[in-house]
Design a protein around this motif. Structure first.
Motif, PDB file in Angstrom:
ATOM      1  N   UNK A 115       0.807  -1.216   0.000  1.00 14.63           N
ATOM      2  CA  UNK A 115       0.000   0.000   0.000  1.00 14.63           C
ATOM      3  C   UNK A 115       0.838   1.262   0.000  1.00 14.63           C
ATOM      4  N   UNK A 116       0.406   2.246   0.806  1.00 16.73           N
ATOM      5  CA  UNK A 116       1.114   3.528   0.846  1.00 16.73           C
ATOM      6  C   UNK A 116       2.504   3.397   1.441  1.00 16.73           C
ATOM      7  N   UNK A 117       2.686   2.445   2.354  1.00 18.61           N
ATOM      8  CA  UNK A 117       4.018   2.217   2.922  1.00 18.61           C
ATOM      9  C   UNK A 117       4.995   1.767   1.830  1.00 18.61           C
ATOM     10  N   UNK A 122       9.457   3.014  -1.888  1.00 17.60           N
ATOM     11  CA  UNK A 122       9.963   3.129  -3.257  1.00 17.60           C
ATOM     12  C   UNK A 122      10.354   4.575  -3.561  1.00 17.60           C
ATOM     13  N   UNK A 123       9.582   5.536  -3.043  1.00 18.96           N
ATOM     14  CA  UNK A 123       9.888   6.943  -3.272  1.00 18.96           C
ATOM     15  C   UNK A 123      11.255   7.300  -2.692  1.00 18.96           C
ATOM     16  N   UNK A 124      11.556   6.803  -1.490  1.00 15.46           N
ATOM     17  CA  UNK A 124      12.853   7.071  -0.874  1.00 15.46           C
ATOM     18  C   UNK A 124      13.986   6.370  -1.630  1.00 15.46           C
ATOM     19  N   UNK A 125      13.730   5.146  -2.095  1.00 12.87           N
ATOM     20  CA  UNK A 125      14.734   4.440  -2.896  1.00 12.87           C
ATOM     21  C   UNK A 125      15.019   5.199  -4.188  1.00 12.87           C
ATOM     22  N   UNK A 126      13.960   5.690  -4.820  1.00 12.37           N
ATOM     23  CA  UNK A 126      14.128   6.423  -6.065  1.00 12.37           C
ATOM     24  C   UNK A 126      14.873   7.732  -5.850  1.00 12.37           C
ATOM     25  N   UNK A 127      14.701   8.331  -4.675  1.00 13.45           N
ATOM     26  CA  UNK A 127      15.415   9.571  -4.397  1.00 13.45           C
ATOM     27  C   UNK A 127      16.925   9.333  -4.443  1.00 13.45           C
ATOM     28  N   UNK A 256       7.063  11.379  -0.906  1.00 12.04           N
ATOM     29  CA  UNK A 256       7.027  10.506   0.270  1.00 12.04           C
ATOM     30  C   UNK A 256       6.195  11.121   1.388  1.00 12.04           C
ATOM     31  N   UNK A 257       6.250  12.439   1.524  1.00 10.34           N
ATOM     32  CA  UNK A 257       5.470  13.112   2.566  1.00 10.34           C
ATOM     33  C   UNK A 257       3.989  13.180   2.188  1.00 10.34           C
ATOM     34  N   UNK A 258       3.708  13.453   0.928  1.00 10.01           N
ATOM     35  CA  UNK A 258       2.322  13.591   0.493  1.00 10.01           C
ATOM     36  C   UNK A 258       1.562  12.271   0.569  1.00 10.01           C
ATOM     37  N   UNK A 259       2.302  11.158   0.478  1.00 10.19           N
ATOM     38  CA  UNK A 259       1.644   9.849   0.494  1.00 10.19           C
ATOM     39  C   UNK A 259       0.938   9.542   1.805  1.00 10.19           C
ATOM     40  N   UNK A 260       1.215  10.316   2.846  1.00 12.18           N
ATOM     41  CA  UNK A 260       0.526  10.100   4.112  1.00 12.18           C
ATOM     42  C   UNK A 260      -0.946  10.517   4.039  1.00 12.18           C
ATOM     43  N   UNK A 312       5.465   6.154  -7.670  1.00 12.79           N
ATOM     44  CA  UNK A 312       4.059   5.762  -7.553  1.00 12.79           C
ATOM     45  C   UNK A 312       3.681   4.708  -8.584  1.00 12.79           C
ATOM     46  N   UNK A 313       4.154   4.854  -9.829  1.00  7.53           N
ATOM     47  CA  UNK A 313       3.869   3.840 -10.840  1.00  7.53           C
ATOM     48  C   UNK A 313       4.518   2.513 -10.463  1.00  7.53           C
ATOM     49  N   UNK A 314       5.756   2.573  -9.930  1.00  4.31           N
ATOM     50  CA  UNK A 314       6.446   1.347  -9.512  1.00  4.31           C
ATOM     51  C   UNK A 314       5.695   0.652  -8.378  1.00  4.31           C
ATOM     52  N   UNK A 315       5.290   1.431  -7.357  1.00  6.94           N
ATOM     53  CA  UNK A 315       4.581   0.842  -6.216  1.00  6.94           C
ATOM     54  C   UNK A 315       3.243   0.257  -6.640  1.00  6.94           C
TER      55      UNK A 315
END
Length: 382
Positions: A115-117, A122-127, A256-260, A312-315
């Motif tokens: 899910x969002x986690x 993935x967002x942090x990995x991509x960063x 990553x922050x907005x995903x919350x 987001x597409x990857x997740x």
């Protein structure tokens, strides 16, 4: 996991400043030298097809240790390559081995999160993955100030050794035997077939492929465009590249922050809209001849949108998979494969006009938005 994701861009970008020297020393043309880069990308595209399913069947640590160990050996063999033909072969094999880090890092993320986690991870990995292409050419340039191009491959080998040690002593197995895939190659083919007939997965994969194509065309073409058409110096071009590229890790961190509080699918639509808008603005700026005042903001918007699209597409794609390794492999093939096919065609158009670059990026950006819109209408069950 971030370091494993970074091994790809480090392998391709760290030795870019050394290409002219490498070409002269090995007696190769520039086009032959550039094939060493294409060969690495091709290895990274094909490697996951073997490594991803293998990690689903055998667990993550074993294939990862083998892949990183092979990467170290191949980096050292590149160091002693005496001809451009041999270097091309070795670079393909090095890219193949490097893909183990990329595909298994994403599979581990899918093992641990959902899910969002998962999207945040993935967002942090991509960063980290997006920062690597910014840092790698700078590191390569610094290395060349006191060593030859061969020293770049020594550095890559040392990085690979560090990854082997971290995996061996610091990474536990994330795929227990009860969750591993049985059935060998036939089971992998069945998983690929399941994913290719899953509308949500295909939509995410194609959106990643079109986005990567737009960015790859920008990276490959814009130095010639900025310098030959708009008159920037090589130093100014490097500065422009760095400033534009900084938008990606910033957006990835924001994502990553907005995903919350915002869904990954909605953020994906935002990113796809941004790349489409930037692409339209770019081709308008080129056609109207307004110059860099129109081109640079458009490029910034295009590149920055990647920080929203890719994680987001990857997740979302991985969330539809039954076997994370196979899903990660298929994502890599579709993503890199499109760029490997399209980018050389832009080179055939020459560097006297910015229109081929702008038109290809515009087509890719609009295709990204179209794919995401179709994806969003496909429903959660597809």
């Amino acid at each position: 996991m971030g370091a494993m994701m970074a091994i790809g861009p480090l392998s391709t970008d760290m030795y870019l400043p050394a290409l002219p020297v490498l070409s002269h020393e090995l007696g190769a043309t520039m086009s032959q030298t550039q094939i060493t880069l294409t060969a690495t990308l091709l290895g990274m595209a094909l490697g996951p097809l073997l490594i991803g399913p293998l990690s689903d069947a055998r667990g993550r640590r074993g294939p990862l240790l083998i892949g990183m160990s092979c990467y170290v050996v191949l980096s050292l063999l590149c160091l002693i390559a005496h001809s451009i033909g041999l270097l091309i072969v070795l670079r393909f094999a090095q890219g193949f081995a490097a893909s183990a880090g990329i595909v298994i890092a994403l599979a581990i993320a899918r093992d641990l999160y959902a899910g969002r986690a998962l999207a945040r991870c993935v967002s942090l990995l991509m960063m980290v993955n997006f920062l690597a292409p910014i840092v790698a050419p700078v590191l390569g340039g610094l290395l060349l100030s006191f060593t030859s191009w061969r020293g770049v491959f020594v550095s890559l080998a040392l990085f690979g050794i560090a990854l082997v040690l971290v995996v061996a002593f610091g990474l536990s197995e994330t795929l227990p035997p009860a969750r591993r895939q049985d059935g060998g190659f036939s089971a992998s083919l069945a998983e690929f077939r399941f994913l290719l007939f899953n509308g949500r997965f295909v939509g995410c994969a194609l959106s990643l492929g079109f986005t990567f194509t737009a960015i790859f065309v920008y990276i490959a073409s814009s130095p010639f465009i900025f310098e030959n058409i708009y008159g920037l110096s090589p130093q100014s071009t490097s500065l422009v590249f760095g400033v534009i590229a900084l938008g990606i890790p910033i957006t990835a961190q924001l994502n990553a922050r907005l995903l919350t509080r915002i869904s990954a699918q909605e953020l994906l639509i935002w990113g796809a809209s941004a790349i489409a808008l930037g692409s339209i603005a770019l081709i308008a700026a080129v056609i109207t001849g307004v110059g860099l005042i129109g081109v640079l903001p458009s490029c910034f918007l295009i590149v920055t949108s990647v920080g929203l699209i890719t994680p987001n597409a990857t997740a979302l794609a991985l969330s539809k998979a039954r076997a994370a390794g196979s899903a990660s492999a298929l994502l890599g093939v579709l993503q890199i494969g499109l760029a490997v096919v399209v980018a050389p065609l832009i080179g055939l158009a020459g560097s006297k006009s910015a229109l081929p670059m702008a038109a290809t990026i515009a087509g890719s950006g609009l295709a990204t938005l179209l794919t995401v819109v179709v994806l969003s209408r496909s429903g959660k069950g597809n």
